[in-house]
Motif scaffolding. Sequence first.
Motif, PDB file in Angstrom:
ATOM      1  N   LEU A 190      23.147 -28.782   7.626  1.00  0.00           N
ATOM      2  CA  LEU A 190      21.789 -29.027   7.139  1.00  0.00           C
ATOM      3  C   LEU A 190      21.314 -27.820   6.342  1.00  0.00           C
ATOM      4  O   LEU A 190      21.278 -26.710   6.865  1.00  0.00           O
ATOM      5  CB  LEU A 190      20.832 -29.276   8.311  1.00  0.00           C
ATOM      6  CG  LEU A 190      19.342 -29.351   7.985  1.00  0.00           C
ATOM      7  CD1 LEU A 190      19.045 -30.504   7.028  1.00  0.00           C
ATOM      8  CD2 LEU A 190      18.520 -29.487   9.261  1.00  0.00           C
ATOM      9  N   VAL A 191      20.953 -28.055   5.089  1.00  0.00           N
ATOM     10  CA  VAL A 191      20.388 -27.013   4.227  1.00  0.00           C
ATOM     11  C   VAL A 191      18.931 -27.391   3.975  1.00  0.00           C
ATOM     12  O   VAL A 191      18.652 -28.425   3.373  1.00  0.00           O
ATOM     13  CB  VAL A 191      21.159 -26.881   2.892  1.00  0.00           C
ATOM     14  CG1 VAL A 191      20.532 -25.792   2.023  1.00  0.00           C
ATOM     15  CG2 VAL A 191      22.631 -26.592   3.147  1.00  0.00           C
TER      16      VAL A 191
ATOM     17  N   THR B 231      12.370 -20.177   1.934  1.00  0.00           N
ATOM     18  CA  THR B 231      11.558 -20.154   0.722  1.00  0.00           C
ATOM     19  C   THR B 231      12.230 -20.827  -0.467  1.00  0.00           C
ATOM     20  O   THR B 231      11.622 -20.939  -1.523  1.00  0.00           O
ATOM     21  CB  THR B 231      11.216 -18.695   0.328  1.00  0.00           C
ATOM     22  OG1 THR B 231      12.443 -17.985   0.109  1.00  0.00           O
ATOM     23  CG2 THR B 231      10.404 -18.013   1.425  1.00  0.00           C
ATOM     24  N   ARG B 232      13.465 -21.274  -0.311  1.00  0.00           N
ATOM     25  CA  ARG B 232      14.170 -21.859  -1.462  1.00  0.00           C
ATOM     26  C   ARG B 232      13.528 -23.173  -1.878  1.00  0.00           C
ATOM     27  O   ARG B 232      12.894 -23.866  -1.076  1.00  0.00           O
ATOM     28  CB  ARG B 232      15.660 -22.025  -1.183  1.00  0.00           C
ATOM     29  CG  ARG B 232      16.038 -23.192  -0.309  1.00  0.00           C
ATOM     30  CD  ARG B 232      17.550 -23.367  -0.173  1.00  0.00           C
ATOM     31  NE  ARG B 232      18.219 -22.235   0.397  1.00  0.00           N
ATOM     32  CZ  ARG B 232      18.406 -22.038   1.704  1.00  0.00           C
ATOM     33  NH1 ARG B 232      17.962 -22.918   2.563  1.00  0.00           N
ATOM     34  NH2 ARG B 232      19.029 -20.974   2.137  1.00  0.00           N
TER      35      ARG B 232
ATOM     36  N   ALA C  65      18.201 -25.755  -2.744  1.00  0.00           N
ATOM     37  CA  ALA C  65      18.811 -26.248  -1.505  1.00  0.00           C
ATOM     38  C   ALA C  65      19.890 -27.283  -1.806  1.00  0.00           C
ATOM     39  O   ALA C  65      20.959 -27.271  -1.188  1.00  0.00           O
ATOM     40  CB  ALA C  65      17.742 -26.843  -0.592  1.00  0.00           C
ATOM     41  N   CYS C  66      19.626 -28.164  -2.749  1.00  0.00           N
ATOM     42  CA  CYS C  66      20.617 -29.182  -3.098  1.00  0.00           C
ATOM     43  C   CYS C  66      21.868 -28.530  -3.674  1.00  0.00           C
ATOM     44  O   CYS C  66      22.993 -28.885  -3.298  1.00  0.00           O
ATOM     45  CB  CYS C  66      20.024 -30.190  -4.079  1.00  0.00           C
ATOM     46  SG  CYS C  66      21.008 -31.697  -4.240  1.00  0.00           S
TER      47      CYS C  66
ATOM     48  N   ALA D 250      10.925 -27.052   8.895  1.00  0.00           N
ATOM     49  CA  ALA D 250      11.544 -25.883   8.263  1.00  0.00           C
ATOM     50  C   ALA D 250      10.878 -24.615   8.778  1.00  0.00           C
ATOM     51  O   ALA D 250       9.652 -24.537   8.903  1.00  0.00           O
ATOM     52  CB  ALA D 250      11.410 -25.959   6.748  1.00  0.00           C
ATOM     53  N   ASP D 251      11.689 -23.624   9.055  1.00  0.00           N
ATOM     54  CA  ASP D 251      11.212 -22.316   9.477  1.00  0.00           C
ATOM     55  C   ASP D 251      10.411 -21.704   8.325  1.00  0.00           C
ATOM     56  O   ASP D 251      10.746 -21.903   7.157  1.00  0.00           O
ATOM     57  CB  ASP D 251      12.425 -21.445   9.829  1.00  0.00           C
ATOM     58  CG  ASP D 251      12.017 -20.129  10.434  1.00  0.00           C
ATOM     59  OD1 ASP D 251      11.827 -19.178   9.652  1.00  0.00           O
ATOM     60  OD2 ASP D 251      11.887 -20.057  11.662  1.00  0.00           O
TER      61      ASP D 251
END
Length: 182
Positions: free
Chosen positions: A84-85, A98-99, A104-105, A93-94
Amino acid sequence: MMKASKGGFVSLLAATLLMACGGGTPEPVTPAEKAPEKAVEAPKPEAAPAGPDAEKAAQCIATANAQRAKFSGEPPKVTVKHILVRYKGTKNADASITRTREEACLRAMEARDKLREGADFDEMVKEYSEEPGAASRGGSVGEIERSMVVKNFADAAFELSVNQMSDVVETEFGFHLIVRSQ
């Protein structure tokens, strides 16, 4: 893992994953709620990405959100593991993430490409997955039924053959690479 406690461990693992991804005990829903006609759309970026990776990111997002169908004759349960990204704004999300969605993709695509080239899945989980506890269990989700996970994840997981890896899949939790192990 000891045979005698396999069922309990799998149940605990599935419960842990559901909690980590914002799941829990599902509330009763009508059939229309279980299988909506259109998948829930992920947050849209504020501005179109710029630069040489813009086209690659757009293609990644299109692939990750491709329509998948439920197949007749699919098994009632499958055993899967995943990477999981996450990106800023995804569910659970934590705050340190910040991305952007596009970044992320592309990161998930990078992991996918490394796996296709023969990289070890457990090592890729350690390097790429942002699901709490994933590294210690090799990304294992355990045995799942469709109703236990979000629609896009289920559609991708249940269309896989044993030992087959999905392409990048987007859910409200981020981008996944899913491998069916049983």
